[in-house]
Motif scaffolding. Sequence first.
Motif, mmCIF file in Angstrom:
data_model
loop_
_atom_site.group_PDB
_atom_site.id
_atom_site.type_symbol
_atom_site.label_atom_id
_atom_site.label_comp_id
_atom_site.label_asym_id
_atom_site.label_seq_id
_atom_site.Cartn_x
_atom_site.Cartn_y
_atom_site.Cartn_z
ATOM 1 N N SER A 32 0.828 -1.213 0.000
ATOM 2 C CA SER A 32 0.000 0.000 0.000
ATOM 3 C C SER A 32 0.855 1.253 0.000
ATOM 4 N N ASP A 35 2.121 1.893 -3.506
ATOM 5 C CA ASP A 35 1.021 2.407 -4.323
ATOM 6 C C ASP A 35 0.790 3.887 -4.055
ATOM 7 N N ASN A 54 -6.953 1.897 0.522
ATOM 8 C CA ASN A 54 -5.948 1.076 1.207
ATOM 9 C C ASN A 54 -6.175 1.044 2.718
ATOM 10 N N GLN A 136 -8.856 -4.047 -5.886
ATOM 11 C CA GLN A 136 -8.253 -4.434 -4.612
ATOM 12 C C GLN A 136 -9.113 -5.462 -3.872
ATOM 13 N N THR A 199 -0.802 -4.282 -8.486
ATOM 14 C CA THR A 199 -0.877 -4.985 -7.202
ATOM 15 C C THR A 199 -1.539 -6.346 -7.350
#
Length: 203
Positions: A32, A35, A54, A136, A199
């Motif tokens: 995270s 990112d 996140n 995510q 991710t």
Amino acid sequence: MDSETRIKSHYRALLRLGLPIIVGQLGIIMVSFIDNVMVGHHSMNELAAASFVNNLLMLLYVFGIAFGYGLTPMVASSDHRQRHFSVGILFRHSLRVNLWMGVLLVGIAVGLIPLFGVFNLPDELRPVVMPYYWIQVGGLILVMGFNTLKQLYDGMSDTKTPMYVTVTGNFLNMVLNYLLIFGIGFLPELGLVGAGLATLMAR
């Protein structure tokens, strides 16, 4: 073996097992963080969206990872007694339960969407947040699968292999972030969506 030598051997064994686990846990947090840092160089709105997603999903990640920790002591006990068949059974059942937990976490994440207004999320951020959020959320099941494997290796006192996988995954995530966020070469500039896809692929 005198007591001082025995104490030193215990410390060495503890460090040998514990340090890779520390690095692996840091690696989970770094996903995270990477990112957020890289998206922040692309757009402030995307940074705000990434931070929101996140931070919100980190609660589910922590819950899911903690749920899987029960496998480690059971594997360690069976492995110490050379009951390798039992280790396999434990892993199979744990993988099944953890994947179902991943599905449950996805359901919870979907259920949180109508509550976004509670978090005072600005309307202009919703179109930026939602694609990244869905990507995510899809990664939750992958996290649970990897965590099961990690706990299996930790229980067999091989804490280095999960650490290597985590560090490699972080490096891959960073490279893919750079390529997909900024659209390097023939790749499209995807911004925050690119960070989410990077991710997901790294996981």
